[in-house]
Design an enzyme around this catalytic site. Structure first.
Site, PDB file in Angstrom:
ATOM      1  CG  HIS A  30      -3.929  93.311  69.580  1.00 19.78           C
ATOM      2  ND1 HIS A  30      -4.091  94.680  69.580  1.00 19.78           N
ATOM      3  CD2 HIS A  30      -4.142  92.916  70.860  1.00 19.78           C
ATOM      4  CE1 HIS A  30      -4.390  95.089  70.805  1.00 19.78           C
ATOM      5  NE2 HIS A  30      -4.422  94.026  71.601  1.00 19.78           N
ATOM      6  CD  GLU A  31      -4.011  88.909  72.028  1.00 18.87           C
ATOM      7  OE1 GLU A  31      -3.333  88.840  73.073  1.00 18.87           O
ATOM      8  OE2 GLU A  31      -5.015  89.621  71.929  1.00 18.87           O
ATOM      9  CG  HIS A  35      -0.582  92.522  74.132  1.00 23.01           C
ATOM     10  ND1 HIS A  35      -0.607  93.797  74.658  1.00 23.01           N
ATOM     11  CD2 HIS A  35      -1.844  92.269  73.710  1.00 23.01           C
ATOM     12  CE1 HIS A  35      -1.830  94.294  74.559  1.00 23.01           C
ATOM     13  NE2 HIS A  35      -2.595  93.397  73.974  1.00 23.01           N
ATOM     14  CD  GLU A  87      -5.403  96.147  74.600  1.00 20.18           C
ATOM     15  OE1 GLU A  87      -5.992  95.945  73.541  1.00 20.18           O
ATOM     16  OE2 GLU A  87      -4.737  95.274  75.181  1.00 20.18           O
TER      17      GLU A  87
END
Length: 276
Positions: free
Chosen positions: A140-141, A144, A201
């Site tokens: 997920h990070e 980004h 997100e």
């Protein structure tokens, strides 16, 4: 008598307006993004911000001081980075890095532009993620960064700054010949503290669960991770939620995504580990 702006001021205002109108790009998922800061500028600023953020912690011996945790995080993250590079070849030249910050009370993780990452021991010790769940955090990070969300948040800050400068130009006699983003490293640091939009997100969820699956981590862990996150902290949400707003249907969305990711997870392929 009507006040006439000097030519330099009029030109600046028109230039700022034109710049704002054309500063758009497209994310990896096809979403239109407002960009005043280029990905390259965000990466450069993030390099400086990363050093400034970690140095005082390193001086206190709070970086990578548990070899077992460090090895675990770097192995999982390295497998995901390899898949990120495979899917997005331009990131091969990024100076990827992940650091474990010894802070038992902070439940958080982040990734700056260019793959500069950190995860806090509070997330590992309080959430107690499995390897599959930890892979969801790092995937997920990393997503980004892949989706240029740091540059996007820095652009929002710059747009605010530009608006203030433009207003000052319009109502004062100051003669501005140029406007630049000041304190770029500070802006990059602030970007990791500011919450991502729900759109960003969702984008990171979608990209992250796929990267983790391609790296060999069970996509069903995405939903169980958020179940655990929701339980941490009781009435006080963990810091992770301050920078990762979680709508109520997030777990359901991730459950629905998981079956679509299973072919990547079950694929009989070699999964290399990027050296960190």
């Amino acid at each position: 008598m009507k006040r006439i702006l000097p030519i330099s001021k009029t030109f600046l205002l028109l230039a700022l307006l034109s710049f704002t109108l054309i500063a758009c790009t497209t994310s990896p998922t096809g979403r239109s993004q407002f960009m005043l800061v280029s990905p390259e500028q965000a990466i450069s600023a993030s390099k400086e911000a990363y050093v400034k953020t970690l140095k005082p912690l390193d001086d206190k011996g709070k970086i990578d001081n548990d070899p077992i945790v460090t090895k675990r995080v770097k192995l999982i993250t390295g497998r995901i980075i390899s898949q990120a590079i495979k899917q997005y070849p331009h990131t091969r030249n990024w100076q990827w890095s992940v650091k474990i910050i010894d802070d038992p009370e902070t439940v958080n993780a982040w990734c700056m532009a260019g793959g500069k990452m950190a995860i806090y021991t509070g997330l590992i010790n309080k959430v107690k993620p499995t390897d599959d769940e930890l892979a969801q955090v790092m995937g997920h990070e990393i997503s980004h960064a892949l989706a240029n969300h740091t540059a996007e948040k820095m652009s929002t800050q710059l747009a605010t700054q530009i608006g203030m400068v433009a207003l000052s130009v319009a109502v004062t006699d100051n003669d501005y010949s140029a406007v630049a983003l000041s304190g770029a490293a500070l802006a990059a640091s602030m970007a990791i503290e500011l919450p991502n939009s729900r759109t960003a997100e969702r984008e990171a969820d979608l990209m992250g669960i796929e990267l983790a699956a391609r790296a060999g981590y069970n996509p069903n862990a995405a939903a169980t991770l958020w179940q655990k996150m929701a339980k941490v902290g009781g009435a006080t949400p963990p810091e992770f939620f301050s920078t990762h707003p979680a709508p109520g249907n997030r777990q359901q969305t991730l459950r629905e995504l998981a079956p679509k990711m299973m072919p990547y997870y079950k694929a009989d392929i070699v999964r290399p580990v990027y050296p960190l």
